[in-house]
Design a protein around this motif. Structure first.
Motif, short mmCIF file in Angstrom:
data_model
loop_
_atom_site.label_atom_id
_atom_site.label_comp_id
_atom_site.label_asym_id
_atom_site.label_seq_id
_atom_site.Cartn_x
_atom_site.Cartn_y
_atom_site.Cartn_z
N CYS A 36 4.00 16.54 -37.81
CA CYS A 36 4.27 15.77 -36.80
C CYS A 36 3.04 15.45 -36.00
O CYS A 36 2.55 14.43 -35.38
CB CYS A 36 5.01 16.92 -35.72
N ASP A 40 2.03 11.63 -34.37
CA ASP A 40 1.50 11.73 -32.96
C ASP A 40 0.89 12.90 -32.47
O ASP A 40 1.82 13.90 -32.30
CB ASP A 40 2.54 11.10 -32.17
N ASN A 42 -0.31 13.84 -29.89
CA ASN A 42 -0.18 14.15 -28.43
C ASN A 42 1.40 14.74 -28.35
O ASN A 42 1.50 15.26 -27.37
CB ASN A 42 -0.48 13.02 -27.69
N SER A 43 2.35 14.23 -29.12
CA SER A 43 3.68 14.72 -28.97
C SER A 43 4.10 15.91 -29.87
O SER A 43 5.28 15.86 -29.63
CB SER A 43 4.63 13.59 -28.93
N ALA A 63 9.74 11.92 -26.65
CA ALA A 63 8.54 11.53 -27.36
C ALA A 63 8.54 12.42 -28.55
O ALA A 63 8.20 12.22 -29.79
CB ALA A 63 7.30 11.59 -26.49
N VAL A 67 8.97 11.98 -32.91
CA VAL A 67 8.09 12.27 -33.72
C VAL A 67 8.92 13.09 -34.97
O VAL A 67 8.47 12.75 -36.03
CB VAL A 67 6.76 13.12 -33.13
#
Length: 510
Positions: A36, A40, A42-43, A63, A67
């Motif tokens: 993951c 992304d 950040n998410s 979000a 992911v």
């Protein structure tokens, strides 16, 4: 995109579906979290948060769910419907690689006493040496367990402390801590050559003499990857076998070995079965496996492979040979259906591992008269370039087509002999794990190849399915292979599935 309140209302089976998908693909929570992060950072969920999602204690944000869906190549809505999956999606326990076994009936004919008499007689009549028989036993053991040897992994981790990469100085420090002394030689003593039955085709790279002496060929000073491997093997011999009295000799060049582990050691061969042959071969295997685990510890190496999509040139980042890097893939990957070949011209398989049960493309103990030249590993033998070669292949196994993907590279050993290394996987379990019809896809792809003379661009619908599976597996060369023509291959030209048979037309000659 669904908002968080919508997710709350539709999350009845979300955690269970994520957990089942993760287990179906043999991923740990750490693996899934790392995947993951690559999509992304950040998410991506942390391991602890992922655990709470699976247990229904937390609902991911929109979000974050996107992911997770991207990792498993699913639509977000699939996680949010109110219906649990009809198909059981946890992996089948006890699935093993290697060739199929056979029932031993009547059982009294297979007693220990009868086998101890019959096996030496069988070997003497077939010309197989005791050493070769030992390699076959070990290979069958490896394939049955799909390279899962936790005791050897732990022993290596206790010594190397899971450090990666291990530098040459790190290995020399371990050697010194074990009380072993290093000596360098330019020419192997004649007594060692005579005792070991070593031919001129070999270059002896190192050997161990009890209780604490390691002799290294000065050639290794300019081949650091091989030097590190030899030292790691001798460290394994010291740790696992307590510096016993066996002289362990490491060689480069063509050998008579047929085991994945026995690609760099040699011992005298004879036409009779000596119990010591089995013991020595097993100790060679243990030391070799230990060396791979020491240089490429399971968890750090698995994480590195995941970050780089299992590219073969990952060996440069770890400071090991391509052979060690590719063999370790078969042991550390969460996907267990691997094979590995090390082939010398014109068709000698020096090392073999078939955790996915793929039939042998050529004989180990004998040359065959009708080998199939469409296997990537053997086609690569005749090519002059040194780049990689990804291929999707269709092969009949037990009268059913199977889809395989592989990557082959051409390298040279210390003796100057060119050979080809090949790592590959059986794609069918991965296709089935995603709820798709693996048998139907394989049959359709085989039909396309047959209709086009033996190879074909992969049809659009099948390409879409295979690309999705390749992204879930996170193996870059599978995706590259999908972009090239798929090829029909066979274990022997006499069973060629092509129309007309390429063996009949002379295309599969040896």
């Amino acid at each position: 995109m669904k908002n968080n309140s919508s997710l709350m209302r539709k999350s009845h089976f979300l955690g269970t579906k994520i957990r089942n998908l993760r287990k179906r693909n043999n991923l740990t929570m750490e693996d899934l979290s790392a995947r993951c992060i690559r999509v992304d950072a950040n998410s991506a969920p942390s391991v602890s948060y992922l655990s709470m999602i699976e247990r229904g204690k937390r609902v991911p944000s929109a979000a974050m769910l996107a992911v997770i869906a991207a990792v498993f190549q699913k639509e977000v809505d699939w996680f949010l419907d109110d219906a649990p999956e009809e198909q059981a999606i946890t992996p089948v326990k006890g699935s093993r690689g290697g060739i199929s076994g056979m029932a031993l009936e009547p059982s009294f004919l297979f007693s220990n006493e009868i086998l101890q008499i019959a096996i030496p007689e069988m070997l003497s009549q077939t010309g197989i040496t005791g050493r070769q028989f030992a390699h076959l036993l070990i290979r069958a053991h490896q394939e049955h367990h799909q390279n899962h040897f936790p005791d050897l992994e732990r022993a290596a981790e206790e010594v190397g402390l899971k450090r990666m990469p291990l530098s040459l100085d790190d290995l020399l420090d371990i050697v010194a801590q074990l009380g072993m002394k290093i000596h360098w030689f330019e020419r192997l003593p004649q007594a060692v050559m005579d005792e070991q039955g070593i031919s001129e085709q070999h270059i002896v790279t190192s050997y161990f003499e009890p209780k604490n002496h390691i002799y290294l060929n000065k050639l290794l000073k300019s081949h650091k990857h091989r030097l590190k491997y030899d030292l790691a093997v001798h460290i394994g011999h010291c740790i696992l076998h307590n510096k016993d009295g066996m002289r362990s000799v490491m060689v480069a060049g063509r050998s008579h070995g047929t085991s994945l582990a026995d690609d760099s050691s040699t011992h005298p061969t004879s036409s009779t079965v000596d119990a010591q042959d089995i013991l020595h071969a097993w100790r060679d295997f243990e030391s070799s496996f230990f060396a791979g685990a020491l240089l490429c510890p399971k968890v750090p190496y698995r994480q590195l492979l995941d970050r780089h999509g299992y590219e073969i040139d990952i060996n440069q980042k770890v400071g090991v040979s391509a052979s060690v890097a590719m063999r370790r893939m078969t042991a550390v990957s969460p996907y267990s259906h691997w094979h590995y070949f090390d082939a010398y011209s014109p068709g000698k398989l020096k090392a073999v591992y078939r955790g996915n049960g793929i039939p042998l493309p050529w004989g180990n103990m004998r040359q065959v008269e009708d080998p199939c030249q469409h296997w990537a590993v053997f086609r690569k033998l005749s090519e002059t370039n040194t780049g990689s070669s990804a291929q999707i292949s269709i092969l009949d196994v037990a009268e059913e087509p199977k889809i395989y993907a592989c990557e082959s590279i051409r390298v040279a050993d210390l003796a100057g002999n060119d050979h080809v290394l090949c790592a590959g996987i059986d794609l069918n379990p991965a296709i089935e794990a995603q709820g798709r019809d693996a048998k139907g896809i394989a049959q359709a792809l085989k039909a396309a190849c047959v209709d086009n003379g033996g190879s074909s661009a992969i049809p659009k619908a099948i390409k879409s399915d295979l690309k999705s599976v390749a992204k879930i597996l996170n193996i870059n060369w599978v995706e590259r292979g999908i972009e090239t023509d798929a090829k029909l291959i066979c274990s022997r030209g006499s069973v060629c599935p092509r129309k007309p048979s390429c063996y009949a037309s002379g295309k599969c000659g040896g």
